[in-house]
Design a protein around this motif. Structure first.
Motif, PDB file in Angstrom:
ATOM      1  N   ARG A   1       9.077-100.089  58.278  1.00 48.29           N
ATOM      2  CA  ARG A   1      10.240-101.417  57.841  1.00 48.29           C
ATOM      3  C   ARG A   1       9.917-102.236  57.403  1.00 48.29           C
ATOM      4  O   ARG A   1      11.101-103.036  56.003  1.00 48.29           O
ATOM      5  N   VAL A   2       8.420-103.414  57.783  1.00 48.57           N
ATOM      6  CA  VAL A   2       8.516-104.332  56.762  1.00 48.57           C
ATOM      7  C   VAL A   2       8.400-103.903  55.222  1.00 48.57           C
ATOM      8  O   VAL A   2       9.015-104.648  54.551  1.00 48.57           O
ATOM      9  N   LYS A   3       7.887-103.080  55.202  1.00 50.74           N
ATOM     10  CA  LYS A   3       7.904-102.999  53.636  1.00 50.74           C
ATOM     11  C   LYS A   3       8.944-102.695  52.507  1.00 50.74           C
ATOM     12  O   LYS A   3       9.458-103.206  51.596  1.00 50.74           O
ATOM     13  N   ALA A   4       9.835-102.333  53.486  1.00 51.29           N
ATOM     14  CA  ALA A   4      11.271-101.978  52.941  1.00 51.29           C
ATOM     15  C   ALA A   4      11.783-103.191  52.509  1.00 51.29           C
ATOM     16  O   ALA A   4      12.834-103.518  52.193  1.00 51.29           O
ATOM     17  N   GLY A   5      11.637-103.925  53.486  1.00 51.48           N
ATOM     18  CA  GLY A   5      12.633-105.010  54.181  1.00 51.48           C
ATOM     19  C   GLY A   5      11.458-105.938  52.528  1.00 51.48           C
ATOM     20  O   GLY A   5      13.082-106.402  51.714  1.00 51.48           O
ATOM     21  N   VAL A   6      11.031-106.314  52.632  1.00 53.65           N
ATOM     22  CA  VAL A   6       9.848-106.562  52.005  1.00 53.65           C
ATOM     23  C   VAL A   6      10.563-106.675  50.786  1.00 53.65           C
ATOM     24  O   VAL A   6      10.918-107.427  49.624  1.00 53.65           O
ATOM     25  N   ALA A   7      10.842-105.013  49.937  1.00 49.12           N
ATOM     26  CA  ALA A   7      11.210-104.439  48.609  1.00 49.12           C
ATOM     27  C   ALA A   7      12.871-105.065  48.213  1.00 49.12           C
ATOM     28  O   ALA A   7      13.171-105.316  47.648  1.00 49.12           O
TER      29      ALA A   7
ATOM     30  N   ALA B   1      15.406-113.482  53.988  1.00 47.00           N
ATOM     31  CA  ALA B   1      15.437-112.022  53.747  1.00 47.00           C
ATOM     32  C   ALA B   1      14.323-111.281  54.137  1.00 47.00           C
ATOM     33  O   ALA B   1      14.754-110.400  54.855  1.00 47.00           O
ATOM     34  N   LEU B   2      13.225-111.914  54.885  1.00 48.26           N
ATOM     35  CA  LEU B   2      11.391-111.395  54.803  1.00 48.26           C
ATOM     36  C   LEU B   2      11.451-110.928  55.989  1.00 48.26           C
ATOM     37  O   LEU B   2      12.399-111.568  57.374  1.00 48.26           O
ATOM     38  N   PRO B   3      11.472-109.500  56.294  1.00 51.36           N
ATOM     39  CA  PRO B   3      11.486-109.366  57.642  1.00 51.36           C
ATOM     40  C   PRO B   3      10.055-110.181  58.388  1.00 51.36           C
ATOM     41  O   PRO B   3       8.956-110.692  57.579  1.00 51.36           O
ATOM     42  N   LYS B   4      10.004-109.996  59.467  1.00 48.92           N
ATOM     43  CA  LYS B   4       9.140-111.058  60.514  1.00 48.92           C
ATOM     44  C   LYS B   4       9.279-109.801  61.485  1.00 48.92           C
ATOM     45  O   LYS B   4       9.598-109.507  61.904  1.00 48.92           O
ATOM     46  N   VAL B   5       7.253-110.393  62.049  1.00 46.59           N
ATOM     47  CA  VAL B   5       7.103-109.854  63.529  1.00 46.59           C
ATOM     48  C   VAL B   5       6.349-111.171  64.330  1.00 46.59           C
ATOM     49  O   VAL B   5       5.654-112.320  63.181  1.00 46.59           O
ATOM     50  N   SER B   6       6.954-111.072  65.677  1.00 50.20           N
ATOM     51  CA  SER B   6       6.729-112.563  65.939  1.00 50.20           C
ATOM     52  C   SER B   6       5.545-112.542  67.256  1.00 50.20           C
ATOM     53  O   SER B   6       5.912-110.874  67.813  1.00 50.20           O
ATOM     54  N   LEU B   7       4.684-113.043  67.052  1.00 50.54           N
ATOM     55  CA  LEU B   7       3.004-112.325  68.147  1.00 50.54           C
ATOM     56  C   LEU B   7       2.887-113.504  68.943  1.00 50.54           C
ATOM     57  O   LEU B   7       1.992-113.558  69.778  1.00 50.54           O
ATOM     58  N   HIS B   8       4.510-114.133  68.467  1.00 50.30           N
ATOM     59  CA  HIS B   8       3.247-116.243  69.445  1.00 50.30           C
ATOM     60  C   HIS B   8       4.780-116.945  69.482  1.00 50.30           C
ATOM     61  O   HIS B   8       4.967-117.700  69.037  1.00 50.30           O
ATOM     62  N   CYS B   9       5.732-116.271  70.636  1.00 47.59           N
ATOM     63  CA  CYS B   9       7.190-116.724  70.649  1.00 47.59           C
ATOM     64  C   CYS B   9       7.276-116.715  72.722  1.00 47.59           C
ATOM     65  O   CYS B   9       6.589-116.297  72.845  1.00 47.59           O
ATOM     66  N   HIS B  10       6.806-118.248  72.955  1.00 49.33           N
ATOM     67  CA  HIS B  10       7.030-118.123  74.807  1.00 49.33           C
ATOM     68  C   HIS B  10       8.281-118.540  74.881  1.00 49.33           C
ATOM     69  O   HIS B  10       8.854-119.210  74.502  1.00 49.33           O
ATOM     70  N   LEU B  11       8.636-117.445  75.953  1.00 45.67           N
ATOM     71  CA  LEU B  11      10.026-117.485  76.761  1.00 45.67           C
ATOM     72  C   LEU B  11      11.036-118.632  76.972  1.00 45.67           C
ATOM     73  O   LEU B  11      11.607-119.100  76.448  1.00 45.67           O
ATOM     74  N   ILE B  12      10.294-119.363  77.757  1.00 43.69           N
ATOM     75  CA  ILE B  12      10.575-120.540  78.281  1.00 43.69           C
ATOM     76  C   ILE B  12      10.765-121.720  77.326  1.00 43.69           C
ATOM     77  O   ILE B  12      11.928-122.459  76.508  1.00 43.69           O
TER      78      ILE B  12
END
Length: 362
Positions: A342-348, A23-34
């Motif tokens: 959006r993150v704060k709402a998701g965490v709540a 359920a935790l909202p997530k933000v992704s900064l290190h994901c390679h397409l290949i």
């Protein structure tokens, strides 16, 4: 035994932790397409282009063998060679952002592209496909995406400059910056200073991988390449002075628990994830992502799950890492504020799991 379809880092079944991390909202900064191409998609692309793989989707990725970085990069190059036209790029981008992202609570992802990993494919073709895939993914799931163009450190500085020139010449708002990846030992960061200066002049953000090199490489990334964040960077805690500087300057480190544990960077392959814990305890700005998820038998939910089990972290500690990622992302201030809300709402709305049991000091 095939590892495909299984998590490469098994953890005990715990419904409360599973519900929390899902359920935790997530933000992704290190994901390679290949590295985020699903096994069945690889098989489909090989069939489409008349390439014989010699493996099925069930045994395509051998997670344990990627302790050898060279073997991992070999597989990465095979997959990259099968993504050949705009339709291919649209498909793999869409799947990375939806099944590999939004389905795990990812609200925003900065996708790392590797043009040198697609031999013979013009950069405009790559750009056309990934932008189309991102638009469709946002329309269907609400996930937003930006792109980071990776320079291959196994190639020359001149090749890196040429790639940055292409990025600038075909400028798209969704392409936010550049990175530096592949085997660190084969390409010291100073080789790419000119390419990074060109990117800075063009207004592109900068990051770079730093896994296995000495802590001083972090200083080089900051001072000579002008990076605003560092990918991995676990060795920073080996140098108290550089650690203190990065704490003071709020330098973000995009850590990837499962892949780095397999590769023996963040925890010596022992599942403790002690390096990530040391970085957080030191006050560094740490974010969490999945790197090359299916290749390492993981996904955004699972990377959070292994930290919950290994380190006893629960909702608030894990949510703090997501807020770090909002701070570290390359959105403008207005879009960043929207994402943070959006993150704060998701965490709540996320149920917490019971605290981890305390060890008996005796």
């Amino acid at each position: 035994m095939s590892l495909a379809g299984l998590h490469s880092t098994p953890v005990p079944a715990d419904p409360a932790i599973d519900a929390m991390v899902a359920a935790l909202p997530k933000v992704s900064l290190h994901c390679h397409l290949i590295g985020s191409v699903a096994p069945q998609t690889v098989v489909d692309l090989a069939r489409r282009h008349g390439v014989r793989l010699g493996r099925s989707a069930d045994d395509l990725y051998d997670h344990a063998s990627y302790q050898d970085l060279g073997e991992f990069l070999r597989v990465l190059d095979v997959v990259g060679s099968l993504i050949r036209d705009a339709d291919d790029f649209a498909r793999v981008t869409y799947e990375s952002l939806t099944a590999g992202g939004a389905a795990h609570g990812v609200l925003y992802r900065e996708v790392h592209l590797s043009p040198p990993g697609h031999p013979g494919v013009p950069y405009p073709t790559i750009l056309e496909g990934v932008l189309a895939g991102a638009r469709d993914a946002e329309a269907d799931t609400g996930i937003r995406a930006g792109f980071v163009v990776g320079l291959c450190r196994e190639r020359s500085g001149a090749a890196a400059v040429e790639l940055v020139e292409q990025v600038v010449g075909h400028r798209a708002d969704e392409v936010l910056g550049i990175g530096l990846d592949y085997a660190e030992i084969k390409g010291p960061p100073t080789r790419f200073a000119e390419a990074f200066r060109l990117a800075r002049r063009a207004g592109l953000r900068r990051t770079a991988h730093s896994e296995s090199g000495p802590p001083d490489h972090v200083r080089v990334l900051l001072d000579e390449l002008g990076c605003s964040r560092v990918d991995h960077g676990y060795h920073v805690v080996d140098d108290p002075a550089i650690t203190a500087r990065c704490v003071a300057e709020r330098v973000p480190f995009t850590c990837t628990p499962v892949s780095s544990d397999v590769g023996r960077y963040s925890g010596s392959g022992d599942g403790t994830h002690r390096r990530i814990a040391e970085m957080v305890d030191a006050g560094l700005l740490v974010t969490i992502d999945s790197d090359d998820p299916p290749m390492f038998g993981t996904d955004p939910t699972h990377d959070h799950r292994v930290l919950a089990h290994a380190l006893g972290w629960r909702r608030d500690r894990l949510a703090a890492l997501t807020r770090n990622a909002v701070e570290a992302c390359w959105l403008d201030d207005t879009d960043r504020a929207v994402l943070l809300a959006r993150v704060k709402a998701g965490v709540a709305a996320t149920p917490d799991a019971p605290p981890a049991p305390q060890e008996d000091p005796a």
